[in-house]
Design a protein around this motif. Structure first.
Motif, short mmCIF file in Angstrom:
data_model
loop_
_atom_site.label_atom_id
_atom_site.label_comp_id
_atom_site.label_asym_id
_atom_site.label_seq_id
_atom_site.Cartn_x
_atom_site.Cartn_y
_atom_site.Cartn_z
N GLU A 198 0.81 -1.14 0.08
CA GLU A 198 -0.02 0.16 -0.05
C GLU A 198 0.79 1.33 0.05
O GLU A 198 0.43 2.14 -0.66
CB GLU A 198 -0.87 -0.15 1.40
N ASN A 199 2.00 1.29 0.48
CA ASN A 199 2.92 2.31 0.64
C ASN A 199 3.80 2.57 -0.52
O ASN A 199 4.27 3.68 -0.66
CB ASN A 199 4.12 2.35 1.72
N PHE A 200 3.73 1.59 -1.45
CA PHE A 200 4.25 1.84 -2.79
C PHE A 200 3.32 1.83 -4.05
O PHE A 200 3.83 1.21 -5.10
CB PHE A 200 5.29 0.96 -2.96
N LYS A 201 2.06 2.18 -3.77
CA LYS A 201 1.19 1.87 -4.96
C LYS A 201 1.33 2.63 -6.08
O LYS A 201 0.78 2.30 -7.20
CB LYS A 201 -0.31 1.94 -4.24
N THR A 202 1.81 3.80 -6.21
CA THR A 202 2.50 4.56 -7.18
C THR A 202 3.74 4.92 -7.47
O THR A 202 4.48 4.69 -6.38
CB THR A 202 1.52 5.81 -7.30
N GLN A 203 4.13 5.25 -8.64
CA GLN A 203 5.50 5.60 -8.76
C GLN A 203 6.13 6.51 -7.67
O GLN A 203 7.18 6.70 -7.44
CB GLN A 203 5.71 6.12 -10.21
N GLU A 204 5.25 7.63 -7.65
CA GLU A 204 5.55 8.75 -6.61
C GLU A 204 5.65 8.24 -5.23
O GLU A 204 6.49 8.82 -4.60
CB GLU A 204 4.37 9.89 -6.66
N ASP A 205 4.72 7.47 -4.99
CA ASP A 205 4.87 6.93 -3.58
C ASP A 205 6.09 6.10 -3.31
O ASP A 205 6.67 6.24 -2.22
CB ASP A 205 3.42 5.83 -3.19
N LYS A 206 6.49 5.22 -4.47
CA LYS A 206 7.63 4.54 -4.26
C LYS A 206 8.85 5.55 -4.22
O LYS A 206 9.91 5.23 -3.36
CB LYS A 206 7.96 3.70 -5.45
N HIS A 207 8.93 6.61 -5.06
CA HIS A 207 9.99 7.34 -4.78
C HIS A 207 10.31 7.99 -3.60
O HIS A 207 11.18 8.22 -3.15
CB HIS A 207 9.81 8.42 -6.07
N ASP A 208 9.09 8.46 -3.04
CA ASP A 208 9.08 9.14 -1.73
C ASP A 208 9.59 8.04 -0.59
O ASP A 208 10.37 8.48 0.27
CB ASP A 208 7.58 9.57 -1.27
N ALA A 209 9.28 6.80 -0.74
CA ALA A 209 9.75 5.82 0.29
C ALA A 209 11.15 5.54 0.07
O ALA A 209 11.80 5.40 1.04
CB ALA A 209 9.03 4.52 0.02
N ASP A 210 11.56 5.31 -1.35
CA ASP A 210 13.21 5.43 -1.31
C ASP A 210 13.91 6.51 -0.85
O ASP A 210 15.09 6.12 -0.09
CB ASP A 210 13.37 5.37 -3.01
N MET A 211 13.43 8.02 -1.09
CA MET A 211 14.00 8.92 -0.82
C MET A 211 14.18 9.10 0.98
O MET A 211 15.05 9.70 1.38
CB MET A 211 13.69 10.23 -1.37
N PHE A 212 13.04 8.27 1.40
CA PHE A 212 13.14 8.46 3.08
C PHE A 212 14.07 7.51 3.60
O PHE A 212 14.70 8.02 4.79
CB PHE A 212 11.77 7.97 3.53
N VAL A 213 14.85 6.68 2.81
CA VAL A 213 15.94 5.87 3.27
C VAL A 213 17.15 6.54 2.96
O VAL A 213 17.35 7.04 2.02
CB VAL A 213 15.79 4.40 2.82
#
Length: 272
Positions: A198-213
């Motif tokens: 659910e946290n990676f459902k869009t490309q934008e969500d996945k990018h934001d999650a990547d950048m948080f790490v």
């Protein structure tokens, strides 16, 4: 890579998907026979069995509710009946849910605690009994979370369960260190698993999650499976009671706030 693992037997709870699935495949590549425990993912478990057998080792898929000791005893007994014994226990089954703490029902709280903490203890206890009976220098690996360290708003029940797993791991490790039974813990950070889909459902969500790490990407389950292989092997024979945090540096942050929820709290504050 770990020649001493060849021919051993491992039980992996919640093994049909995510970290459990990746660990099963990694173990099979090391020559480990694998028992996949699943709760409801029968089709996925059976497909995984085919993949594992194609790697040249034997495998079983066994349904069991990890919070039910009778069902877990059946899982252990079926494993022993088929393989004669087991040497590695991976307590991976876990759940999470996004619920504000002031609206969380006791049933919601208990459900997460039961699966993540009670279920892990049942798996540990049954494995300890087996290892003690056979005089095995067995390895127990619990899968916790970076949220045994980092508080997580809306996930108080989840964080509490994983904090409990950490101290339980340490307590059991100390209790059984003299007989060379090792109990360790892996605390993954952001991992691309179904529980986090659910946290990676869009490309934008996945990018934001990547950048948080701090390291700039959300890891794949294989990167946690690599740690599980090391902890099962004799290469880690002097390691017990430890949590290996595999989080790309996420726990180095001084804060882990969910800023989208802060807006809701701001609205509440404005009304006080």
């Amino acid at each position: 890579m770990y020649n001493d693992l060849k021919g051993k037997v491992a039980i992996i709870t919640g093994g049909a998907s995510g970290i459990g699935r990746a660990t099963a495949i990694r173990y099979a590549k090391e020559g480990v026979h694998v028992v996949i425990n699943y709760h409801s993912r029968e089709d996925e478990a059976n497909k995984l069995i085919d993949i594992i057998k194609a790697l040249g080792v034997d495998a079983l898929a066994i349904q069991a509710d990890t919070t039910n000791k009778n069902e877990m005893e059946h899982l252990m007994n079926a494993t022993i009946q088929h393989f004669g014994a087991f040497h590695i226990m991976v307590n991976n089954a876990g759940i999470q849910s996004d619920i504000p703490s002031h609206t969380m029902s006791i049933e919601d709280f208990d459900k997460v605690i039961n699966v993540n903490l009670r279920g892990t203890f049942i798996g540990c206890q049954l494995a300890l009994n087996h290892f003690m009976e056979r005089k095995f220098k067995g390895s127990i690996i619990n899968i916790s979370s970076v949220h045994e360290i980092i508080p997580w708003p809306h996930y108080a029940h989840y964080s509490a369960s994983k904090g409990g797993v950490k101290l339980m791991t340490q307590s059991l490790a100390l209790e059984y260190a003299r007989v060379q039974i090792r109990v360790n813990n892996i605390a993954p950070g952001s991992i691309n698993t179904p529980i986090n889909a659910e946290n990676f459902k869009t490309q934008e969500d996945k990018h934001d999650a990547d950048m948080f790490v701090p390291m700039g990407y959300v890891a794949e389950p294989d990167e946690i499976a690599n740690v599980a292989a090391f902890l099962a092997s004799s290469e880690s024979k002097y390691i017990t009671g430890q949590t290996i945090v595999a989080d790309g540096g996420l726990s180095l942050y001084p804060s882990h706030r969910n800023f989208e929820y802060d807006e809701l709290l701001d609205e509440f504050t404005d009304k006080i």
